[in-house]
Design a protein around this motif. Structure first.
Motif, PDB file in Angstrom:
ATOM      1  N   SER A 102       0.843  -1.184   0.000  1.00  0.00           N
ATOM      2  CA  SER A 102       0.000   0.000   0.000  1.00  0.00           C
ATOM      3  C   SER A 102       0.885   1.243   0.000  1.00  0.00           C
ATOM      4  O   SER A 102       2.008   1.214   0.521  1.00  0.00           O
ATOM      5  N   TYR A 103       0.370   2.334  -0.591  1.00  0.00           N
ATOM      6  CA  TYR A 103       1.134   3.589  -0.637  1.00  0.00           C
ATOM      7  C   TYR A 103       0.162   4.734  -0.366  1.00  0.00           C
ATOM      8  O   TYR A 103      -0.700   5.047  -1.191  1.00  0.00           O
ATOM      9  N   ILE A 104       0.293   5.322   0.816  1.00  0.00           N
ATOM     10  CA  ILE A 104      -0.618   6.363   1.270  1.00  0.00           C
ATOM     11  C   ILE A 104       0.181   7.640   1.557  1.00  0.00           C
ATOM     12  O   ILE A 104       1.316   7.583   2.047  1.00  0.00           O
ATOM     13  N   LEU A 105      -0.403   8.786   1.276  1.00  0.00           N
ATOM     14  CA  LEU A 105       0.272  10.055   1.519  1.00  0.00           C
ATOM     15  C   LEU A 105       0.008  10.547   2.945  1.00  0.00           C
ATOM     16  O   LEU A 105      -1.080  10.348   3.490  1.00  0.00           O
ATOM     17  N   LYS A 106       1.014  11.212   3.524  1.00  0.00           N
ATOM     18  CA  LYS A 106       0.939  11.643   4.922  1.00  0.00           C
ATOM     19  C   LYS A 106      -0.221  12.587   5.194  1.00  0.00           C
ATOM     20  O   LYS A 106      -0.811  12.572   6.278  1.00  0.00           O
ATOM     21  N   HIS A 107      -0.531  13.433   4.215  1.00  0.00           N
ATOM     22  CA  HIS A 107      -1.563  14.437   4.463  1.00  0.00           C
ATOM     23  C   HIS A 107      -2.976  13.888   4.282  1.00  0.00           C
ATOM     24  O   HIS A 107      -3.950  14.615   4.467  1.00  0.00           O
ATOM     25  N   ASP A 108      -3.107  12.615   3.918  1.00  0.00           N
ATOM     26  CA  ASP A 108      -4.440  12.029   3.766  1.00  0.00           C
ATOM     27  C   ASP A 108      -5.187  12.054   5.099  1.00  0.00           C
ATOM     28  O   ASP A 108      -4.572  12.010   6.174  1.00  0.00           O
ATOM     29  N   ASP A 109      -6.492  12.099   5.017  1.00  0.00           N
ATOM     30  CA  ASP A 109      -7.330  12.098   6.207  1.00  0.00           C
ATOM     31  C   ASP A 109      -7.101  10.826   7.011  1.00  0.00           C
ATOM     32  O   ASP A 109      -6.796   9.765   6.467  1.00  0.00           O
ATOM     33  N   GLU A 110      -7.261  10.934   8.332  1.00  0.00           N
ATOM     34  CA  GLU A 110      -7.015   9.793   9.208  1.00  0.00           C
ATOM     35  C   GLU A 110      -7.912   8.605   8.881  1.00  0.00           C
ATOM     36  O   GLU A 110      -7.494   7.451   8.996  1.00  0.00           O
ATOM     37  N   VAL A 111      -9.132   8.888   8.457  1.00  0.00           N
ATOM     38  CA  VAL A 111     -10.050   7.794   8.094  1.00  0.00           C
ATOM     39  C   VAL A 111      -9.511   7.038   6.888  1.00  0.00           C
ATOM     40  O   VAL A 111      -9.589   5.801   6.820  1.00  0.00           O
ATOM     41  N   ILE A 112      -8.946   7.775   5.920  1.00  0.00           N
ATOM     42  CA  ILE A 112      -8.370   7.133   4.741  1.00  0.00           C
ATOM     43  C   ILE A 112      -7.220   6.227   5.144  1.00  0.00           C
ATOM     44  O   ILE A 112      -7.085   5.096   4.657  1.00  0.00           O
ATOM     45  N   ILE A 113      -6.388   6.705   6.060  1.00  0.00           N
ATOM     46  CA  ILE A 113      -5.232   5.918   6.491  1.00  0.00           C
ATOM     47  C   ILE A 113      -5.665   4.650   7.224  1.00  0.00           C
ATOM     48  O   ILE A 113      -5.188   3.549   6.931  1.00  0.00           O
ATOM     49  N   THR A 114      -6.585   4.778   8.169  1.00  0.00           N
ATOM     50  CA  THR A 114      -7.018   3.593   8.924  1.00  0.00           C
ATOM     51  C   THR A 114      -7.779   2.622   8.026  1.00  0.00           C
ATOM     52  O   THR A 114      -7.609   1.403   8.143  1.00  0.00           O
ATOM     53  N   ASP A 115      -8.603   3.140   7.132  1.00  0.00           N
ATOM     54  CA  ASP A 115      -9.317   2.268   6.191  1.00  0.00           C
ATOM     55  C   ASP A 115      -8.316   1.526   5.305  1.00  0.00           C
ATOM     56  O   ASP A 115      -8.512   0.347   4.977  1.00  0.00           O
ATOM     57  N   ALA A 116      -7.239   2.221   4.911  1.00  0.00           N
ATOM     58  CA  ALA A 116      -6.222   1.600   4.067  1.00  0.00           C
ATOM     59  C   ALA A 116      -5.521   0.463   4.809  1.00  0.00           C
ATOM     60  O   ALA A 116      -5.233  -0.588   4.233  1.00  0.00           O
ATOM     61  N   ILE A 117      -5.235   0.677   6.093  1.00  0.00           N
ATOM     62  CA  ILE A 117      -4.595  -0.374   6.894  1.00  0.00           C
ATOM     63  C   ILE A 117      -5.474  -1.613   6.937  1.00  0.00           C
ATOM     64  O   ILE A 117      -5.021  -2.740   6.700  1.00  0.00           O
ATOM     65  N   HIS A 118      -6.741  -1.424   7.222  1.00  0.00           N
ATOM     66  CA  HIS A 118      -7.651  -2.563   7.318  1.00  0.00           C
ATOM     67  C   HIS A 118      -7.851  -3.228   5.954  1.00  0.00           C
ATOM     68  O   HIS A 118      -7.929  -4.455   5.869  1.00  0.00           O
ATOM     69  N   SER A 119      -7.921  -2.430   4.901  1.00  0.00           N
ATOM     70  CA  SER A 119      -8.059  -2.984   3.559  1.00  0.00           C
ATOM     71  C   SER A 119      -6.844  -3.827   3.198  1.00  0.00           C
ATOM     72  O   SER A 119      -6.970  -4.916   2.627  1.00  0.00           O
ATOM     73  N   MET A 120      -5.650  -3.326   3.519  1.00  0.00           N
ATOM     74  CA  MET A 120      -4.421  -4.062   3.231  1.00  0.00           C
ATOM     75  C   MET A 120      -4.403  -5.411   3.935  1.00  0.00           C
ATOM     76  O   MET A 120      -4.025  -6.433   3.356  1.00  0.00           O
ATOM     77  N   MET A 121      -4.851  -5.434   5.179  1.00  0.00           N
ATOM     78  CA  MET A 121      -4.818  -6.677   5.941  1.00  0.00           C
ATOM     79  C   MET A 121      -5.892  -7.664   5.478  1.00  0.00           C
ATOM     80  O   MET A 121      -5.859  -8.840   5.843  1.00  0.00           O
ATOM     81  N   LYS A 122      -6.817  -7.185   4.665  1.00  0.00           N
ATOM     82  CA  LYS A 122      -7.822  -8.074   4.073  1.00  0.00           C
ATOM     83  C   LYS A 122      -7.421  -8.521   2.666  1.00  0.00           C
ATOM     84  O   LYS A 122      -8.202  -9.142   1.959  1.00  0.00           O
ATOM     85  N   GLY A 123      -6.202  -8.150   2.269  1.00  0.00           N
ATOM     86  CA  GLY A 123      -5.709  -8.583   0.970  1.00  0.00           C
ATOM     87  C   GLY A 123      -5.724  -7.522  -0.108  1.00  0.00           C
ATOM     88  O   GLY A 123      -5.352  -7.788  -1.248  1.00  0.00           O
ATOM     89  N   GLY A 124      -6.161  -6.305   0.240  1.00  0.00           N
ATOM     90  CA  GLY A 124      -6.210  -5.232  -0.745  1.00  0.00           C
ATOM     91  C   GLY A 124      -4.859  -4.560  -0.929  1.00  0.00           C
ATOM     92  O   GLY A 124      -3.883  -4.859  -0.239  1.00  0.00           O
ATOM     93  N   ALA A 125      -4.825  -3.645  -1.880  1.00  0.00           N
ATOM     94  CA  ALA A 125      -3.610  -2.871  -2.150  1.00  0.00           C
ATOM     95  C   ALA A 125      -3.988  -1.406  -2.264  1.00  0.00           C
ATOM     96  O   ALA A 125      -3.897  -0.803  -3.335  1.00  0.00           O
ATOM     97  N   PRO A 126      -4.440  -0.790  -1.159  1.00  0.00           N
ATOM     98  CA  PRO A 126      -4.948   0.583  -1.207  1.00  0.00           C
ATOM     99  C   PRO A 126      -3.866   1.617  -1.478  1.00  0.00           C
ATOM    100  O   PRO A 126      -2.719   1.479  -1.051  1.00  0.00           O
ATOM    101  N   MET A 127      -4.259   2.642  -2.220  1.00  0.00           N
ATOM    102  CA  MET A 127      -3.362   3.754  -2.522  1.00  0.00           C
ATOM    103  C   MET A 127      -4.128   5.056  -2.429  1.00  0.00           C
ATOM    104  O   MET A 127      -5.343   5.093  -2.659  1.00  0.00           O
TER     105      MET A 127
END
Length: 214
Positions: A102-127
């Motif tokens: 996964s590749y997330i930008l620092k200035h992204d909203d906290e919800v985007i970051i936490t959702d990305a973490i959970h998505s990654m652990m479910k097999g996704g590749a969030p960006m």
């Protein structure tokens, strides 16, 4: 009880505190360690063997990409997410090729970051949307300069799908009950057919062609 353990590597103390608080607020995440340099990050990775690595790219003594590479080198069961300010396509591709899921930008909203973490652990590749658009533009440009690739076999598509889920060649051979050599041969043929040179490029070419979905 927390479901996943995390270490965070970030040299900006303000951002490090933000990420640490963000992890602490999630019931299913537990922060094991923080680090502010590449070497500290590698040491924490080897000591704690977390489920998740969150790392910046630019660190005082090197690159977070080297920490990601250590996951594969040490054969750790850990998913790596880049949280960075860098938007350069070469850095993005280097991180993904090293094994980042996964590749997330620092200035992204906290919800985007936490959702990305959970998505990654479910097999996704969030960006982050900006990164996804950057990669889409890159591969659209690549497509316009290349002929339509040769069709993949069903077995090759199956292997691509497993690659997109983060499985190694060895793990794919076990899942499909075929030899490691057969898997690597299929991957080489996939590269040739899709006219690419890496797993990352193969995945994005396959996404563009609708062969797989993330």
């Amino acid at each position: 009880m927390p479901k996943y353990t995390v270490i965070v590597v970030e040299d900006d103390l303000t951002i490090l505190a933000r990420f640490s608080a963000l992890i602490a607020a999630q019931e299913d995440l537990a922060l094991l360690a923080i680090a502010s340099t590449k070497q500290e990050g590698i040491n924490a990775l080897l000591l704690h063997k977390p489920d998740i690595l969150l790392t910046d790219i630019g660190l005082p003594d090197g690159s977070g990409i080297d920490i990601i590479k250590a996951i594969n080198r040490e054969k750790l069961d850990c998913e790596a997410m880049v949280i960075s300010g860098f938007q350069d396509e070469h850095i993005v591709f280097r991180a993904l090729e090293a094994g980042a899921k996964s590749y997330i930008l620092k200035h992204d909203d906290e919800v985007i970051i936490t959702d990305a973490i959970h998505s990654m652990m479910k097999g996704g590749a969030p960006m982050s949307p900006i990164i996804a658009r950057l990669m889409l533009q890159k591969f659209q440009s690549h497509s316009q300069n290349n002929a339509l690739p040769e069709a993949l076999t069903d077995r090759q598509v199956s292997i691509l799908k497993l690659i997109s889920q983060g499985f190694s060649s060895r793990e794919i051979s076990e899942k499909l009950d075929i030899t490691y050599y057969t898997v690597t041969t299929h991957i080489k043929n996939i590269y040739t057919k899709l006219q690419v040179n890496s797993r990352t490029e193969a995945l994005h070419e396959a996404l563009k062609l609708g062969l797989i979905q993330l």
